[in-house]
Design a protein around this motif. Structure first.
Motif, PDB file in Angstrom:
ATOM      1  N   UNK A  78      33.552  49.861  43.868  1.00 52.12           N
ATOM      2  CA  UNK A  78      32.361  49.118  43.446  1.00 52.12           C
ATOM      3  C   UNK A  78      32.612  48.390  42.132  1.00 52.12           C
ATOM      4  N   UNK A  79      33.272  49.062  41.202  1.00 52.13           N
ATOM      5  CA  UNK A  79      33.593  48.427  39.908  1.00 52.13           C
ATOM      6  C   UNK A  79      34.520  47.229  40.118  1.00 52.13           C
ATOM      7  N   UNK A  80      35.532  47.408  40.982  1.00 52.67           N
ATOM      8  CA  UNK A  80      36.465  46.312  41.271  1.00 52.67           C
ATOM      9  C   UNK A  80      35.727  45.144  41.932  1.00 52.67           C
ATOM     10  N   UNK A  81      34.837  45.473  42.869  1.00 54.63           N
ATOM     11  CA  UNK A  81      34.071  44.440  43.572  1.00 54.63           C
ATOM     12  C   UNK A  81      33.202  43.650  42.594  1.00 54.63           C
ATOM     13  N   UNK A  82      32.483  44.371  41.723  1.00 56.79           N
ATOM     14  CA  UNK A  82      31.607  43.699  40.760  1.00 56.79           C
ATOM     15  C   UNK A  82      32.424  42.818  39.804  1.00 56.79           C
ATOM     16  N   UNK A  83      33.597  43.317  39.430  1.00 58.83           N
ATOM     17  CA  UNK A  83      34.437  42.536  38.514  1.00 58.83           C
ATOM     18  C   UNK A  83      34.914  41.274  39.210  1.00 58.83           C
ATOM     19  N   UNK A  84      35.393  41.405  40.465  1.00 55.64           N
ATOM     20  CA  UNK A  84      35.883  40.242  41.197  1.00 55.64           C
ATOM     21  C   UNK A  84      34.740  39.243  41.469  1.00 55.64           C
ATOM     22  N   UNK A  85      33.536  39.768  41.752  1.00 51.39           N
ATOM     23  CA  UNK A  85      32.393  38.910  42.058  1.00 51.39           C
ATOM     24  C   UNK A  85      31.959  38.104  40.840  1.00 51.39           C
ATOM     25  N   UNK A  86      32.134  38.708  39.642  1.00 55.59           N
ATOM     26  CA  UNK A  86      31.702  38.037  38.409  1.00 55.59           C
ATOM     27  C   UNK A  86      32.643  36.926  37.968  1.00 55.59           C
ATOM     28  N   UNK A  87      33.861  36.861  38.537  1.00 61.93           N
ATOM     29  CA  UNK A  87      34.820  35.835  38.129  1.00 61.93           C
ATOM     30  C   UNK A  87      34.436  34.450  38.668  1.00 61.93           C
TER      31      UNK A  87
END
Length: 498
Positions: free
Chosen positions: A489-498
């Motif tokens: 989830x953390x990785x997903x949120x980070x990738x989504x914010x880019x």
């Protein structure tokens, strides 16, 4: 004696009839098994003098009485209850000069002892240099001095270690030049202050991995130097493991060295191990070692000394080859069938030969969980204990790992010749050959022995242990799944914010 050609007409029990044995290290793992074996199979032995140190407010007689109530002696209590009267405890301390023996006890030993088995030693790898020299080196010299005064002495058998010569890739059955002069080292230990000794320790450990190996190396030279006037033998067992057969399979009574790590792994406490997976383990069952000691003593006692006689050396390393990885796989499957009670986590020890990975995983899998667990104990009003245990396990892990990264081979000619010298009538009782044994069955007995004799768990409670194991497995699965989902989830949120 490099080559022993005795009159082997005497059977082993007949040879021990009427003998008076002096045993040092009587309260240790091997010492206890030695006592049981001699009393049970050599029933006509005259007496066994046991050097015992008074400890924790207990006299030597009280300590002996406590030892004799161990399950190890149950068979002997049933078959030969009066044999214990042949045990004579002597107050002594290996750390003291001359073992701290009283004048009367010393004189009694001089007059009556015919066989010496010197098994006293401190096997801790992190002892101070002074303590290790006093216990392992000076004590060996003092035993030899005592032996020189004995008029009817037949044999002096010194228990060394297969790892006394770490710089040799192939260890032959001979005494090698010592790392240092044992006389000078004893003088240094007796005269220098603690600070100077600590500085000197660093210099000594350039030639040996720890103070135990260093001082056992010196001890072998002492035996060689005294062998010109004494009938001497050196036995070099590798890591001594639970019994394979006698008096019951799986007997063990302490958590020294690799045993503690294996039990810790089975309890789910030890999650990471630093070793080379492909290295062959070098363990020998304690009852096989004891048989080798008894047969060596018999052979030495029946050998007529010659002008070129020298010390007889017996390498006693593993007769079964299996790697650390194979060992862990076998133990893991056995633990599933016969789990320990109250495990803290799913038993699954990761083995790595990478020091950086070992450090990182030690912090993640040992230190951080221990801090959390101890915090819970502290808040609930109980004494924190896991972090302290993890520190001890870390030290043990690092100490034991040295031997998995430095594999060596051993010459076994003397062992094979000695085995062939045993008469057919004595072979069943005194053989130290276990090459035909089933390694998985042996490991199963080791696990059961650890449950019964170290952890004091009831084998009738296996259903409870299995139920607890299933709960731990379920909790661990939920916990690890939650962590994984959280990271994704953390990785997903980070990738989504880019």
């Amino acid at each position: 004696m490099s080559k022993m050609t005795p009159d082997s007409s005497k059977s082993i029990p007949t040879f021990y009839a009427g003998q008076s044995i002096l045993l040092t290290g009587a309260t240790g793992f091997m010492g206890k098994v030695f006592i049981e074996k001699v009393l049970r199979t050599c029933s006509d032995v005259r007496e066994i003098f046991l050097v015992i140190r008074p400890k924790k407010g207990l006299s030597v007689n009280q300590r002996l009485e406590k030892i004799l109530h161990l399950p190890l002696y149950e068979r002997l209590r049933n078959e030969r209850p009066f044999s214990f009267q042949k045990l004579i405890p002597i107050s002594g301390d290996a750390t003291e000069k001359g073992f701290g023996l009283s004048a009367s006890d010393r004189q009694m030993l001089i007059e009556r002892v015919t066989i010496i088995v010197h098994g006293s030693a401190s096997v801790r790898f992190n002892n101070t240099l002074q303590f290790a020299i006093f216990t392992n080196t000076r004590a060996t010299r003092d035993i030899c001095i005592l032996a020189q005064n004995m008029k009817n002495l037949l044999a002096v058998v010194h228990i060394s270690t297969a790892f006394a010569h770490v710089n040799e890739s192939i260890v032959e059955e001979k005494v090698y030049p010592s790392i240092a002069d044992w006389r000078k080292m004893i003088t240094i230990a007796e005269s220098l202050d603690e600070h100077t000794l600590n500085i000197f320790t660093a210099k000594c450990l350039e030639y040996a991995p720890n103070t135990y190996i260093f001082t056992k190396n010196l001890s072998e030279r002492i035996i060689l130097d005294y062998s010109s006037s004494l009938p001497c033998a050196i036995i070099r067992p590798s890591s001594v493991s639970p019994s394979i057969k006698e008096p019951m399979p799986g007997w063990i009574d302490n958590l020294y060295g690799p045993i503690g790590l294996y039990v810790g792994g089975g309890k789910g406490i030890v999650r990471i191990g630093h070793c080379k997976k492909s290295t062959t383990e070098n363990n020998v069952p304690v009852d096989a070692v004891i048989n080798a000691i008894l047969v060596t003593t018999w052979k030495l006692g029946l050998t007529s000394p010659t002008a070129d006689s020298t010390v007889f050396v017996l390498n006693f390393s593993s007769q079964k080859s299996f790697s650390f990885k194979n060992s862990m796989n076998i133990l893991s499957s056995i633990i599933k069938e016969t789990p320990f009670e109250k495990t803290l986590w799913v038993p699954n020890t990761i083995l790595t030969d990478n020091l950086l990975i070992f450090y990182v995983l030690t912090i993640l899998l040992h230190i951080l969980p221990a801090i959390i667990f101890d915090s819970v104990l502290y808040v609930s009003g109980r004494r924190p204990m896991l972090l302290k245990l993890m520190r001890r396990l870390y030290v043990a892990n690092r100490a034991v790992s040295y031997f998995s990264f430095h594999e060596r081979k051993f010459d076994h000619e003397n062992r094979l010749n000695l085995l062939n010298s045993i008469s057919p009538n004595d072979l069943e009782e005194f053989s130290f050959d276990y090459t035909s044994s089933d390694i998985r069955e042996y490991c199963r007995h080791c696990v059961i022995g650890a449950k019964q004799f170290i952890l004091h768990e009831d084998m009738n409670r296996l259903d409870i242990a299995h139920a607890h194991r299933k709960r731990i497995y379920l909790f661990a699965t939920i916990f690890e799944t939650t962590i994984l989902i959280g990271l994704l989830w953390i990785i997903y949120k980070y990738m989504y914010s880019l």
